[in-house]
Design an enzyme around this catalytic site. Sequence first.
Site, PDB file in Angstrom:
ATOM      1  N   HIS A 211       0.829  -1.219   0.000  1.00 42.44           N
ATOM      2  CA  HIS A 211       0.000   0.000   0.000  1.00 42.44           C
ATOM      3  C   HIS A 211       0.860   1.265   0.000  1.00 42.44           C
ATOM      4  CE1 HIS A 211      -3.340  -2.717   1.260  1.00 42.44           C
ATOM      5  NE2 HIS A 211      -2.359  -3.285   1.946  1.00 42.44           N
TER       6      HIS A 211
ATOM      7  N   SER B 220      14.884  21.594 -16.059  1.00 43.99           N
ATOM      8  CA  SER B 220      13.703  22.392 -16.335  1.00 43.99           C
ATOM      9  C   SER B 220      14.151  23.736 -16.862  1.00 43.99           C
ATOM     10  CB  SER B 220      12.904  22.567 -15.039  1.00 43.99           C
ATOM     11  OG  SER B 220      12.099  23.731 -15.127  1.00 43.99           O
TER      12      SER B 220
ATOM     13  N   LYS C 250      15.877  21.644 -10.859  1.00 40.51           N
ATOM     14  CA  LYS C 250      15.250  20.381 -11.266  1.00 40.51           C
ATOM     15  C   LYS C 250      16.192  19.433 -12.004  1.00 40.51           C
ATOM     16  CE  LYS C 250      11.445  19.259 -11.068  1.00 40.51           C
ATOM     17  NZ  LYS C 250      10.192  19.722 -11.652  1.00 40.51           N
TER      18      LYS C 250
ATOM     19  N   GLU D 158      10.010   8.226 -16.898  1.00 42.72           N
ATOM     20  CA  GLU D 158       8.687   8.829 -17.126  1.00 42.72           C
ATOM     21  C   GLU D 158       8.186   8.524 -18.535  1.00 42.72           C
ATOM     22  OE1 GLU D 158       8.094  13.011 -15.375  1.00 42.72           O
ATOM     23  OE2 GLU D 158      10.257  12.768 -15.521  1.00 42.72           O
TER      24      GLU D 158
END
Length: 464
Positions: free
Chosen positions: A161, A282, A288, A295
């Site tokens: 979980h 970024s 970043k 991804e």
Amino acid sequence: MSVEKTNQSWGGRFSEPVDAFVARFTASVDFDKRLYRHDIMGSIAHATMLEQAGVLNTEERDAIIAGLKDIQAEIEAGQFDWRVDLEDVHMNIEARLTDRIGITGKKLHTGRSRNDQVATDIRLWLRDEIDIILGEITRLQQGLLGLAEAEAETVMPGFTHLQTAQPVTFGHHLLAWFEMLSRDYERLVDCRKRTNRMPLGSAALAGTTYPIQREITCHLLGFEAISGNSLDGVSDRDFAIEFCAAASLAMMHLSRFSEELVLWTSAQFRFIDLPDRFCTGSSIMPQKKNPDVPELVRGKSGRVFGALTGLLTLMKGQPLAYNKDNQEDKEPLFDAADTLRDSLRAFADMVPAIKPKREIMREAALRGFSTATDLADYLVRKGLPFRDCHEIVGHAVKYGVDTGKDLAEMSLDELRQFSEQITDDVFAVLTLEGSVNARDHIGGTAPAQVRAAVQRGKELLAGR
Ligand code: ARG
């Protein structure tokens, strides 16, 4: 790509040329030209067989084969003029053959149809793609084994979980991915068997009146078997669907793996670092470093699932035998194979470069009462029923939450508030090492088991 006067090899019964838009709408050459190598391979085998069957004479066969080889060289040199008015890869190559060698070129198509030709080409193409993909799976698995071996003792929290559950070794976690990839590999090997059957000789749908010898083309093309029914041979695409299903499962695995890498690289987890070459920055936020490769792989899984659904839908309404619908099989299949291959390649390159942050993983495992089950198991060994132990440890955890202490940080007196059975041997089971070492059976997380599993994995890969 030029569009010239309309066709063509089937123009005989037509009284007007095909509408220019319809010619473009029905053409597949833009995408099926990538089958050129397998198309030529199939044609060379067909011509070789026709000569042995006495349908072509030796000079004709030799002229055809030499012409096809020259055409392959032309294509590879970027000098081939692909024509939309010639519809597809098959008619482009055949027309060029006739340009080059004259009337003999027109004999190549004796005893075959584009229907069995294209079915053969896709199978030959997919067979090669599967082999490349299998190689990439193995490369990725090698990387996982190397990392798992190095991290056999590294402790991290295991989750259910996405909540801290029990300590596991990082090596054990990595080997879970190894197992999934082993099944992906098996599925593709199995799919390859059914892909590697030869429809050539089915002709348009019913077979042919020429004395073809399918064993010859089967042998020349390295197929494992000859398709047993001509109607099925030209129309079925279940091997392509099966490939997309196997590819979907593999992409689903890579997508889940990606999700973990994205989580682990985040500032909240910080379990691993990915090398800069697999990340981007970024344009607005200077701090970043984004895990683009995982991804993108996660995102690309959708394309492959789409290909699977697309192909199932493509086939479900088709009566026997070949229908033009089948021309729509190629783009999804090509895209699924390209996507899986590239995703595996990116992962195979990236996984060995993962930098685990052992201290941070360890600290995370120390938080969240990850050894609570070990305390319950300890009390079971002292003779209490498991359900009561669960309850006792629940109280201890509540006390820990209130006082901000993990179980291993409590004193013996504190622990004994919850059960008199607890003695000072409890601390051995409450440590992370005690916890993982205790799970010492096949498939368990103990470092010794991780090393044994790595060994089994190496043997598996060596046998491929
Ligand atoms: N381009 C076609 C395809 O991809 C080749 C077969 C065409 N056959 C036909 N009878 N029109 O399926």
